[in-house]
Design a protein around this motif. Structure first.
Motif, PDB file in Angstrom:
ATOM      1  N   GLY A 319       0.803  -1.216   0.000  1.00  0.00           N
ATOM      2  CA  GLY A 319       0.000   0.000   0.000  1.00  0.00           C
ATOM      3  C   GLY A 319       0.834   1.263   0.000  1.00  0.00           C
ATOM      4  O   GLY A 319       2.054   1.239  -0.128  1.00  0.00           O
ATOM      5  N   LYS A 320       0.158   2.384   0.168  1.00  0.00           N
ATOM      6  CA  LYS A 320       0.796   3.687   0.181  1.00  0.00           C
ATOM      7  C   LYS A 320       1.002   4.162   1.620  1.00  0.00           C
ATOM      8  O   LYS A 320       0.314   3.736   2.540  1.00  0.00           O
ATOM      9  N   SER A 321       1.936   5.072   1.758  1.00  0.00           N
ATOM     10  CA  SER A 321       2.290   5.584   3.073  1.00  0.00           C
ATOM     11  C   SER A 321       1.226   6.532   3.616  1.00  0.00           C
ATOM     12  O   SER A 321       0.655   7.342   2.879  1.00  0.00           O
ATOM     13  N   SER A 322       0.963   6.433   4.919  1.00  0.00           N
ATOM     14  CA  SER A 322       0.078   7.356   5.623  1.00  0.00           C
ATOM     15  C   SER A 322       0.818   7.922   6.827  1.00  0.00           C
ATOM     16  O   SER A 322       1.397   7.159   7.616  1.00  0.00           O
ATOM     17  N   VAL A 323       0.802   9.236   6.981  1.00  0.00           N
ATOM     18  CA  VAL A 323       1.382   9.860   8.167  1.00  0.00           C
ATOM     19  C   VAL A 323       0.413   9.645   9.327  1.00  0.00           C
ATOM     20  O   VAL A 323      -0.756  10.024   9.252  1.00  0.00           O
ATOM     21  N   ILE A 324       0.908   9.026  10.404  1.00  0.00           N
ATOM     22  CA  ILE A 324       0.045   8.775  11.552  1.00  0.00           C
ATOM     23  C   ILE A 324       0.402   9.641  12.754  1.00  0.00           C
ATOM     24  O   ILE A 324      -0.377   9.732  13.700  1.00  0.00           O
ATOM     25  N   SER A 325       1.586  10.272  12.735  1.00  0.00           N
ATOM     26  CA  SER A 325       1.958  11.122  13.864  1.00  0.00           C
ATOM     27  C   SER A 325       2.968  12.171  13.424  1.00  0.00           C
ATOM     28  O   SER A 325       3.866  11.888  12.637  1.00  0.00           O
ATOM     29  N   LYS A 326       2.809  13.381  13.960  1.00  0.00           N
ATOM     30  CA  LYS A 326       3.792  14.450  13.826  1.00  0.00           C
ATOM     31  C   LYS A 326       3.992  15.065  15.199  1.00  0.00           C
ATOM     32  O   LYS A 326       3.035  15.519  15.832  1.00  0.00           O
ATOM     33  N   THR A 327       5.238  15.086  15.665  1.00  0.00           N
ATOM     34  CA  THR A 327       5.491  15.611  16.998  1.00  0.00           C
ATOM     35  C   THR A 327       6.862  16.275  17.042  1.00  0.00           C
ATOM     36  O   THR A 327       7.486  16.500  16.002  1.00  0.00           O
ATOM     37  N   ASN A 328       7.332  16.608  18.236  1.00  0.00           N
ATOM     38  CA  ASN A 328       8.610  17.308  18.386  1.00  0.00           C
ATOM     39  C   ASN A 328       9.251  16.904  19.699  1.00  0.00           C
ATOM     40  O   ASN A 328       8.577  16.799  20.729  1.00  0.00           O
ATOM     41  N   SER A 371       2.673   6.801  19.965  1.00  0.00           N
ATOM     42  CA  SER A 371       2.424   5.361  19.958  1.00  0.00           C
ATOM     43  C   SER A 371       1.020   5.106  19.430  1.00  0.00           C
ATOM     44  O   SER A 371       0.139   5.962  19.538  1.00  0.00           O
ATOM     45  N   MET A 372       0.820   3.922  18.880  1.00  0.00           N
ATOM     46  CA  MET A 372      -0.516   3.571  18.408  1.00  0.00           C
ATOM     47  C   MET A 372      -1.469   3.321  19.570  1.00  0.00           C
ATOM     48  O   MET A 372      -2.683   3.477  19.426  1.00  0.00           O
ATOM     49  N   LEU A 373      -0.933   2.934  20.715  1.00  0.00           N
ATOM     50  CA  LEU A 373      -1.749   2.819  21.910  1.00  0.00           C
ATOM     51  C   LEU A 373      -2.493   4.118  22.172  1.00  0.00           C
ATOM     52  O   LEU A 373      -3.706   4.107  22.476  1.00  0.00           O
ATOM     53  N   GLU A 374      -1.789   5.242  22.038  1.00  0.00           N
ATOM     54  CA  GLU A 374      -2.412   6.549  22.242  1.00  0.00           C
ATOM     55  C   GLU A 374      -3.210   6.992  21.028  1.00  0.00           C
ATOM     56  O   GLU A 374      -4.318   7.516  21.154  1.00  0.00           O
ATOM     57  N   GLY A 379      -7.246   1.043  20.880  1.00  0.00           N
ATOM     58  CA  GLY A 379      -8.129   0.347  19.957  1.00  0.00           C
ATOM     59  C   GLY A 379      -9.509   0.937  19.807  1.00  0.00           C
ATOM     60  O   GLY A 379     -10.275   0.515  18.926  1.00  0.00           O
ATOM     61  N   ARG A 380      -9.846   1.926  20.621  1.00  0.00           N
ATOM     62  CA  ARG A 380     -11.188   2.518  20.563  1.00  0.00           C
ATOM     63  C   ARG A 380     -11.418   3.337  19.305  1.00  0.00           C
ATOM     64  O   ARG A 380     -12.516   3.337  18.733  1.00  0.00           O
ATOM     65  N   ASP A 381     -10.345   4.023  18.825  1.00  0.00           N
ATOM     66  CA  ASP A 381     -10.466   4.961  17.703  1.00  0.00           C
ATOM     67  C   ASP A 381      -9.513   4.541  16.588  1.00  0.00           C
ATOM     68  O   ASP A 381      -8.371   5.016  16.532  1.00  0.00           O
ATOM     69  N   PRO A 382      -9.949   3.650  15.689  1.00  0.00           N
ATOM     70  CA  PRO A 382      -9.051   3.169  14.631  1.00  0.00           C
ATOM     71  C   PRO A 382      -8.509   4.305  13.763  1.00  0.00           C
ATOM     72  O   PRO A 382      -9.190   5.312  13.519  1.00  0.00           O
ATOM     73  N   LEU A 383      -7.263   4.146  13.317  1.00  0.00           N
ATOM     74  CA  LEU A 383      -6.617   5.112  12.440  1.00  0.00           C
ATOM     75  C   LEU A 383      -6.910   4.757  10.985  1.00  0.00           C
ATOM     76  O   LEU A 383      -6.908   3.583  10.608  1.00  0.00           O
ATOM     77  N   LYS A 384      -7.130   5.765  10.168  1.00  0.00           N
ATOM     78  CA  LYS A 384      -7.297   5.539   8.740  1.00  0.00           C
ATOM     79  C   LYS A 384      -5.922   5.434   8.076  1.00  0.00           C
ATOM     80  O   LYS A 384      -5.079   6.308   8.261  1.00  0.00           O
ATOM     81  N   VAL A 385      -5.703   4.351   7.350  1.00  0.00           N
ATOM     82  CA  VAL A 385      -4.491   4.166   6.563  1.00  0.00           C
ATOM     83  C   VAL A 385      -4.897   3.729   5.171  1.00  0.00           C
ATOM     84  O   VAL A 385      -6.078   3.460   4.901  1.00  0.00           O
ATOM     85  N   ASP A 386      -3.934   3.663   4.274  1.00  0.00           N
ATOM     86  CA  ASP A 386      -4.237   3.265   2.904  1.00  0.00           C
ATOM     87  C   ASP A 386      -4.896   1.887   2.872  1.00  0.00           C
ATOM     88  O   ASP A 386      -4.335   0.913   3.372  1.00  0.00           O
ATOM     89  N   PHE A 392      -3.682  -1.434  15.957  1.00  0.00           N
ATOM     90  CA  PHE A 392      -2.292  -1.776  16.194  1.00  0.00           C
ATOM     91  C   PHE A 392      -1.719  -2.323  14.890  1.00  0.00           C
ATOM     92  O   PHE A 392      -2.415  -2.362  13.869  1.00  0.00           O
ATOM     93  N   LEU A 393      -0.459  -2.729  14.901  1.00  0.00           N
ATOM     94  CA  LEU A 393       0.214  -3.106  13.667  1.00  0.00           C
ATOM     95  C   LEU A 393      -0.208  -4.497  13.193  1.00  0.00           C
ATOM     96  O   LEU A 393      -0.392  -5.413  14.003  1.00  0.00           O
TER      97      LEU A 393
END
Length: 428
Positions: A319-328, A371-374, A379-386, A392-393
């Protein structure tokens, strides 16, 4: 040996391909160290510059760079060089920058040698840059600790009583620290759901990432001898991106009363380029405001955090890449220097090659969680990816972590990547 010098001059340019591209991770002001090999060739040490690697093993052998009275770039890891005095790190960095500076004239013989020592980065295979003497992982982001505490305990008392007073950490496994692009098998372990009468053994179902920065100790402290924050900061040779892969369901069952064990022991990925502490000098930042005063031994008199932008991408298999987090990294409550101070405060001897993981780096907003936990709130709020969603992974997923500092020039870390492979069939 800290502070700015001529190697940080934004006006400096290099004659090497790609080094002056404003989007390059590796301008002449960076010069991160790594370990590489070309197809069928030996393992050498080099620095990244533009689209090339300058082979320091060759330059040392030919006498153009002489850090010490014995060779240090011929052993396939950076530890011998990192063990040299801090002023040697600075002097060698200056020598390398001078060799690559377009304003400096080299003799014909020197220029021929340097051209011979420049190899295409795209043709190189990167190796683990250091012999990891030991690995300690911390829990130093207030935002991350608050999120986890809110998720699993009382939100009004998310932080444990000690958290605002002490950098919390645990000793991990040095033997499973691997370089970027090493595939990671899903771990097996004991699992017990909240309604299960007994545990079972099987593959992790909640495989996660932890976005971190790793600090690498160069200057050791003797057994029994603590260090100040200033000494600790100067003792750190450099930094890498770090992904401390985590098996959340295995961790839930095993972590009490002594903390993580097998849930963190199976793999930790680091980026192949060690960005020196000196290269990060222009990007130092103060720590966040303290909620409670720290004890005197943890007081900092200078900014020891860094302004490092960090991005996590998830790529499903095919699949294609999806940005799941941006931080500092600037959000971290406890700097790497303070982590080392606390580690050594008991008299613990820190050694050249010790790796200190910052702990998960999370920012103040949901899209900046590390983290994907956060990110999925367990697991309550699934992330949209390609092609679908993730809590989780899944097998076949690749995680790419990138980090960089932006200012008059860009200081990049390269990529820290790993692909998830299925669990190995265990027959016990």
């Amino acid at each position: 040996m800290t502070g700015l010098n001529e190697t940080h001059d934004p006006a400096r340019k290099s004659w090497v391909d790609g080094a002056n591209d404003p989007n390059s991770d590796f301008p002449i002001q960076n010069l991160p160290f790594g370990v590489f090999s070309l197809e069928g060739g030996p393992v050498h040490i080099g620095v990244a510059i533009g689209t090339r690697i300058l082979d320091l093993t060759v330059l040392e052998e030919e006498g153009l760079i002489v850090p010490a009275d014995h060779r240090v770039f011929d052993q396939g890891v950076l530890n011998p060089f990192m063990a040299l005095p801090q002023n040697v790190w600075t002097r060698t960095r200056r020598q390398i920058a001078d060799i690559l500076d377009e304003a400096n004239a080299l003799s014909r013989a020197e220029l021929n040698l340097v051209h011979r020592a420049l190899v295409p980065m795209a043709a190189a295979r990167m190796h683990l840059p250091i012999f990891v003497r030991s690995f300690t992982d911390f829990y130093a982001s207030r935002e991350h600790a608050t999120n986890v505490g809110t998720m699993f305990r009382d939100p009004d008392n998310a932080l444990m009583p000690n958290w605002l007073h002490i950098p919390i950490g645990y000793n991990g496994r040095a033997t499973t620290v691997v370089v970027s692009d090493t595939d990671i098998h899903r771990p097996n372990g004991q699992l017990k759901g909240p309604n299960d009468a007994e545990p079972r053994f099987g593959p992790c179902q909640k495989l996660d990432i932890e976005l971190e920065l790793g600090a690498i100790v160069g200057t050791p402290n003797p057994l029994g001898q603590p260090v100040t924050a200033e000494e600790a900061y100067a003792s750190i040779f450099g930094y890498v991106l770090l992904n401390d892969w985590s098996a959340r369901d295995i961790q839930t069952w095993e972590y009490q009363p002594l903390g993580p064990f097998q849930s963190k022991a199976f793999a930790t990925s680091i980026s192949p380029w060690v960005v020196t502490r000196e290269a990060l000098e222009p990007f130092r930042k103060d720590a966040p405001e303290r909620v409670k005063p720290l004890l005197p031994y943890l007081q900092e008199t200078s900014p020891n955090n860094f302004d490092i932008e960090m991005v996590v991408e998830l790529v499903p298999d095919g699949g294609k890449s999806s940005v799941i987090s941006k931080t500092n990294y600037k959000y971290m409550y406890y700097s790497s220097a303070l982590q080392m101070v606390h580690h050594a405060s008991s008299g613990c001897a820190m050694e050249t090659g010790d790796l200190l993981g910052s702990g998960t780096i999370s920012g103040p907003t949901q899209d900046s969680f590390g983290s994907m936990l956060e990110l999925s709130w367990n697991g309550r709020d699934p992330l949209k990816v390609d092609g679908g969603t993730r809590t989780f992974l899944e097998d076949g997923d690749t995680i790419n972590i990138n980090g960089w500092c932006d200012g008059d020039y860009r200081i990049g870390f390269g990529n820290c990547a790993g692909k998830v492979l299925p669990a190995v069939n265990f027959r016990g």
